[in-house]
Design a protein around this motif. Structure first.
Motif, PDB file in Angstrom:
ATOM      1  N   LEU A 195       0.828  -1.203   0.000  1.00 26.04           N
ATOM      2  CA  LEU A 195       0.000   0.000   0.000  1.00 26.04           C
ATOM      3  C   LEU A 195       0.863   1.255   0.000  1.00 26.04           C
ATOM      4  CD1 LEU A 195      -2.888   1.227   0.285  1.00 26.04           C
ATOM      5  CD2 LEU A 195      -2.488   1.198   2.760  1.00 26.04           C
ATOM      6  N   PHE A 196       1.958   1.237   0.755  1.00 27.66           N
ATOM      7  CA  PHE A 196       2.847   2.396   0.796  1.00 27.66           C
ATOM      8  C   PHE A 196       3.395   2.722  -0.593  1.00 27.66           C
ATOM      9  CE2 PHE A 196       7.172   4.047   0.905  1.00 27.66           C
ATOM     10  CZ  PHE A 196       6.978   5.233   1.596  1.00 27.66           C
ATOM     11  N   THR A 237       1.799   6.477  -7.274  1.00 25.21           N
ATOM     12  CA  THR A 237       0.810   6.736  -8.327  1.00 25.21           C
ATOM     13  C   THR A 237      -0.424   7.498  -7.874  1.00 25.21           C
ATOM     14  OG1 THR A 237      -0.471   4.690  -8.057  1.00 25.21           O
ATOM     15  CG2 THR A 237       1.514   4.568  -9.409  1.00 25.21           C
ATOM     16  N   PHE A 238      -0.764   7.436  -6.567  1.00 21.68           N
ATOM     17  CA  PHE A 238      -2.065   7.953  -6.156  1.00 21.68           C
ATOM     18  C   PHE A 238      -2.126   9.467  -5.999  1.00 21.68           C
ATOM     19  CE2 PHE A 238      -4.136   3.906  -5.450  1.00 21.68           C
ATOM     20  CZ  PHE A 238      -5.466   4.255  -5.596  1.00 21.68           C
ATOM     21  N   HIS A 260      -2.146   5.350   3.190  1.00 17.98           N
ATOM     22  CA  HIS A 260      -2.755   5.666   1.899  1.00 17.98           C
ATOM     23  C   HIS A 260      -2.897   7.179   1.703  1.00 17.98           C
ATOM     24  CE1 HIS A 260      -4.831   4.941  -1.757  1.00 17.98           C
ATOM     25  NE2 HIS A 260      -6.032   5.271  -1.315  1.00 17.98           N
ATOM     26  N   GLY A 261      -3.309   7.880   2.745  1.00 19.00           N
ATOM     27  CA  GLY A 261      -3.439   9.330   2.625  1.00 19.00           C
ATOM     28  C   GLY A 261      -2.210  10.080   3.073  1.00 19.00           C
ATOM     29  N   GLY A 262      -1.447   9.514   4.035  1.00 23.42           N
ATOM     30  CA  GLY A 262      -0.285  10.212   4.560  1.00 23.42           C
ATOM     31  C   GLY A 262       0.859  10.328   3.578  1.00 23.42           C
ATOM     32  N   CYS A 263       0.877   9.463   2.564  1.00 22.03           N
ATOM     33  CA  CYS A 263       1.912   9.586   1.530  1.00 22.03           C
ATOM     34  C   CYS A 263       1.720  10.848   0.690  1.00 22.03           C
ATOM     35  CB  CYS A 263       1.896   8.356   0.618  1.00 22.03           C
ATOM     36  SG  CYS A 263       2.609   6.882   1.364  1.00 22.03           S
ATOM     37  N   PHE A 264       0.481  11.326   0.574  1.00 22.05           N
ATOM     38  CA  PHE A 264       0.225  12.491  -0.278  1.00 22.05           C
ATOM     39  C   PHE A 264       0.965  13.734   0.187  1.00 22.05           C
ATOM     40  CE2 PHE A 264      -4.253  10.738  -1.496  1.00 22.05           C
ATOM     41  CZ  PHE A 264      -3.646   9.647  -2.106  1.00 22.05           C
TER      42      PHE A 264
END
Length: 411
Positions: free
Chosen positions: A230-231, A237-238, A355-359
């Motif tokens: 997931l990381f 890409t997300f 999932h959101g913290g990578c943004f």
């Protein structure tokens, strides 16, 4: 209700209301995303400043995702969802008013992005842990896939609506439509009968609950493996709210309508990926499938460095959305099914953290790389880097298998 097997979760009244609320509010989210990106680029013409706005919007996840997971295991989830939706509506309607009165400044966008980000963090964590309570356990995989389809289907309608509204009547109506969608979503959540209350009152502190969740994830091989994949997909890409506006404006030299088209292409691919997962994978998605789909998404991102036409870009973004959502939704499903009921909120807090913290970490780095070198160079670096990390993860898995003998599906 007589529905196809691929839509079996919709036989539940509560899930139908939840699904409808998600679809409407996510349309508002993506309309907001397009309008916000266009506003920032109109005010500053700076990829770096766009990255900083994304940092402010997604940054709260880094601090609040794990505590939000502990809170989700303690209180009524439905009411938290309604509160978060109302807060998001207030933030978006405020910026709509500022734009309509020609009083908006870059710092306004930053403050309101931060406020919306706090509400969005709570909403995403609680939403992910609430899905399984609206359906039976046998339908969790299908429900998660349909929820992902709703989220990503909003990429079709939301960006297209945002682009048309911006081009036709301006930015303020686009923000206003987004705010109205949040309010309507909150109203639909109010019709759900299940409240999502915990079965047992906890006597531990929030800090103890957080520590328990982190310890559980660290000692459980299945959870560790899923969070690692997931990381990679989340970091690489997300970041569509960065990649697509930069591709449309800086590489292709296009306007708001092309931006809406490209965002919609991502959405169509994402819906296809979610429906494929929900239809063809009835149980735990195998880790090999998640690795393969993550690698495909990263490969397409790297290939975007050579694309110079709108329609070819749309095809590539379709494929990237398809592969990326299979990975993210598959990880979501497997984490929900793998976690114990009393720890589900905290496990999904970790899901949201990654999932959101990578943004907020990746967004300013993408903006800085695009400004320092080029957008095309950033595409290649992030795509190739993701493939390299996935290769390392797969190599480590194969080495453990060769030393330990036959293993279960997750290392």
């Amino acid at each position: 209700m007589h529905l196809p097997e691929a839509l079996r979760s919709l036989r539940s009244r509560d899930f139908r209301a939840f699904f409808g609320a998600q679809t409407i509010s996510q349309i508002g989210t993506w309309t907001h995303s397009v309008a916000q990106a266009w506003l920032v680029l109109s005010l500053t013409s700076s990829p770096l400043r766009l990255g900083l706005i994304n940092l402010l919007h997604w940054g709260p996840i880094l601090i609040l995702a794990v505590p939000s997971g502990a809170i989700a295991d303690r209180v009524a989830k439905r009411r938290l969802l309604m509160l978060a939706q109302a807060a998001q509506a207030c933030a978006v309607l405020t910026i709509a008013t500022l734009v309509a009165t020609d009083a908006v400044a870059y710092w306004h966008v930053g403050i309101l992005a931060l406020g919306a980000g706090v509400a969005n963090t709570l909403f995403n964590v609680v939403k992910n842990s609430f899905v399984s309570e609206t359906v039976g356990r046998d339908d969790v995989v299908n429900a998660v896939a349909l929820t992902s389809a709703a989220f990503n289907g909003a990429r079709i309608v939301g960006p297209a609506a945002g682009g048309l509204l911006i081009a036709g009547v301006g930015l303020a109506p686009a923000f206003a439509v987004s705010g109205a969608a949040y309010l309507l979503g909150a109203g639909m959540l109010a019709t759900i009968r299940v409240d999502g209350r915990p079965r047992h009152q906890r006597r531990t502190t929030i800090r103890q609950d957080m520590a328990e969740g982190l310890a559980y994830a660290s000692r459980t091989p299945e959870i560790r493996a899923l969070l690692a994949v997931l990381f990679v997909i989340s970091f690489c890409t997300f970041n569509f709210s960065m990649w697509v506006p930069l591709l449309a404006t800086n590489v292709l030299g296009q306007g708001a309508q092309a931006l809406g088209l490209l965002m919609a292409a991502v959405g169509v691919g994402a819906v296809g990926g979610a429906l494929t997962l929900g239809t063809l994978v009835p149980h735990h998605p195998p880790l090999a499938l998640l690795h393969a789909s993550a690698a495909a998404g990263c490969a397409v991102l790297a290939a975007l460095c050579m694309v110079d036409s709108v329609w070819l870009s749309a095809v590539a973004l379709f494929l990237m959305g398809y592969a990326s959502v299979i990975t993210a939704a598959g990880c979501n499903t497997a984490l929900q099914l793998g976690a114990t009921e009393e720890l589900r909120g905290r496990v999904m807090g970790l899901y949201s953290l990654i999932h959101g913290g990578c943004f907020p970490i990746a967004a300013p780095l993408i903006g800085a790389a695009a400004e320092r070198w080029s957008v095309s160079a950033a595409f290649f670096v992030w795509g190739a880097g993701g493939l390299a990390v996935l290769a390392v993860l797969m190599g480590a898995r194969w080495r453990r298998r060769s030393h330990a003998g036959p293993l279960e599906s997750y290392p």
